[in-house]
Design an enzyme around this catalytic site. Structure first.
Site, PDB file in Angstrom:
ATOM      1  N   GLY A  29       0.611  -1.138  -0.039  1.00 42.07           N
ATOM      2  CA  GLY A  29       0.192  -0.275   0.276  1.00 42.07           C
ATOM      3  C   GLY A  29       0.918   1.043   0.443  1.00 42.07           C
ATOM      4  N   GLY A  31       2.933   4.437   0.936  1.00 35.47           N
ATOM      5  CA  GLY A  31       3.317   5.414   2.484  1.00 35.47           C
ATOM      6  C   GLY A  31       4.369   4.487   2.637  1.00 35.47           C
ATOM      7  N   HIS A  47       9.423  -4.474  -4.243  1.00 33.03           N
ATOM      8  CA  HIS A  47       8.237  -3.965  -5.360  1.00 33.03           C
ATOM      9  C   HIS A  47       8.315  -2.575  -5.424  1.00 33.03           C
ATOM     10  CE1 HIS A  47       4.350  -2.103  -6.839  1.00 33.03           C
ATOM     11  NE2 HIS A  47       5.065  -2.353  -8.325  1.00 33.03           N
ATOM     12  N   ASP A  89       5.926  -4.137 -11.866  1.00 34.16           N
ATOM     13  CA  ASP A  89       4.463  -4.563 -11.148  1.00 34.16           C
ATOM     14  C   ASP A  89       3.972  -6.065 -11.571  1.00 34.16           C
ATOM     15  OD1 ASP A  89       3.806  -1.976 -10.558  1.00 34.16           O
ATOM     16  OD2 ASP A  89       2.352  -1.642 -11.720  1.00 34.16           O
TER      17      ASP A  89
END
Length: 121
Positions: A29, A31, A47, A89
């Site tokens: 996610g 941050g 990632h 991705d």
């Protein structure tokens, strides 16, 4: 962009990217980055490191093209930076699928302030 990433994760894992991984562990996610809690969280850490290498495109907004053939993701982008983003991705989607057995619901909405300092990329 986030749209392609979400589609890839759904295709590879059968899970909704936002509800299943949007705040998973210390690295999935938006941050924060921190020491990964498990193999699934490590996929997201790697990632984010992959995204750090992108210099000429924005992973949040720039779109790329890929196809899904015979249950495989194929990055078809001509632009070098967008192709690299697609490969980042693709790698995380495959990593999440390969580590579905480590997915732990206790990390699904993990309180990020509990995360320890991250490893370096």
């Amino acid at each position: 962009s986030v749209l392609e990433l979400g589609k890839m994760i759904l295709q590879e894992t059968g899970k909704n990217a936002i509800t299943s991984y949007g705040s998973y562990g210390c690295n999935c996610g938006w941050g924060h980055r921190g020491q990964p809690k498990d193999a699934t969280d490590r996929c997201c850490f790697v990632h984010k490191c992959c995204y750090k290498k992108l210099t000429d495109c924005n992973h949040k907004t720039d779109r790329y093209s890929y196809s899904w053939k015979n249950k495989a993701i194929i990055c078809e982008e001509k632009n070098p930076c967008l192709k690299e983003m697609c490969e980042c991705d693709k790698a995380v989607a495959i990593c999440l699928r390969e580590n579905l057995d480590t997915y732990n619901k206790k990390y699904k909405a993990y309180f990020k302030l509990k995360c320890k300092k991250p490893d370096t990329c």
